[in-house]
Design an enzyme around this catalytic site. Sequence first.
Site, mmCIF file in Angstrom:
data_model
loop_
_atom_site.group_PDB
_atom_site.id
_atom_site.type_symbol
_atom_site.label_atom_id
_atom_site.label_comp_id
_atom_site.label_asym_id
_atom_site.label_seq_id
_atom_site.Cartn_x
_atom_site.Cartn_y
_atom_site.Cartn_z
ATOM 1 N N LYS A 108 14.196 10.229 52.062
ATOM 2 C CA LYS A 108 12.798 9.907 51.631
ATOM 3 C C LYS A 108 12.068 10.114 51.185
ATOM 4 C CE LYS A 108 11.130 6.272 54.749
ATOM 5 N NZ LYS A 108 10.171 5.329 54.375
ATOM 6 N N SER A 125 20.723 6.667 56.398
ATOM 7 C CA SER A 125 19.137 6.991 56.000
ATOM 8 C C SER A 125 19.261 8.227 56.466
ATOM 9 C CB SER A 125 18.916 5.678 56.264
ATOM 10 O OG SER A 125 18.146 5.298 57.244
#
Length: 398
Positions: free
Chosen positions: A49, A300
Amino acid sequence: MLTIEMIQDAKKVLEGVARQTPLLSTTLINPGSDVYIKCENMQITGSFKLRGAYYKAANLTEEEAQHGIVACSAGNHAQGVAYAAQKMGIESVICMPAGAPLAKVEATKNYGAEVVLVPGVYDDAAAKATELQKKKGYTFLHPFNDPYVMAGQGTVGLEIVEQLEDVEVVLVPIGGGGLISGIACAIKTLKPECKVYGVQALGAASMRNSIRDGKVETLSEVNTVADGIAVKQPGDKTFTAVQKYVDGIVTVTEEEIAAAILHLLEKQKTVAEGAGAVSVAAAMFNKVDIIGKKTVCVISGGNVDINILDRIIDKGLQVGGRLTDFSITIPDKPGQLTRMLQVIADADANVFSINHDRVGKGVAVGKCKVDVTVETRNKEHYFEVIMDLKENGYDISL
């Protein structure tokens, strides 16, 4: 509109800020395939992110930056925004679901952001962030439905192609769709023959449903241990990008996610949160045809809530047949419990926990119910233990 030029520009902007994370080969995730893991769990702030948040913040106007930024997140985007804002000297306010993992909440505060906890899930936090934007004049930094954010995430795709030129399949987690939009745009532009598949938790399959039905849809609720991808509604921009670039979307169950987290911990020596492990779960349980193909699983994020990690591990052990519960009814006589436990011991299984009940509801006079949790090597060993107990005359309820 998302373009490869934006993604390439994002790579330049992120130099010296985001790490080029490792791409590690493993033969253990799926023995029939050549699998690699792209370790964004090793990124600064613990997830991908940071890439999109920083690139978006770097493209704010001077006036927008002066007003400060507001964002909504279950945790990873929050940390990325807070980190970027701290680096650039921008005020940041982050709205997070009240149930967000404590580790993510505290990490976000430690990066200097003001955290507002909102009852509900991501979408409720998004509504609060919109409210604050209008009230305070903040600039809203969306976690996925923004071309700059998508472009920042797309730098993961550039790295994959650089690190494995002959990659054939890429498996990517999907929540709102920002990560897969960027990765798929990069890979399909540079290597169109490579297949890109999205992976969602079965209990939060908003993008899968939307693509299936040809329109953006909203789930009435989401329910998954993968809090980072627990999104009720994908973005319209990410929906369009997924339609254009992604070859398909599959889902994985909670049990499969837990098994993937456990596998990564035990076999790969790496920590992944639920959202980060769904790609590995898809590879482990053959959700996509990857046999004989060079396949990359994007992990992720690694910001798992330590407070629930033990429960996830237990669930993963259960899926693998290594930790199993069952009940046995035995005569309420001296020595009967010892004899039953000896059968289990002779089968080389280990008793993890046991509860002996002679007065509970449904237990006949002269009998007792024994609830047992045993540790076994695998599913085959578990079935051997059950067969040994049955052959010795024990009545078993699974």
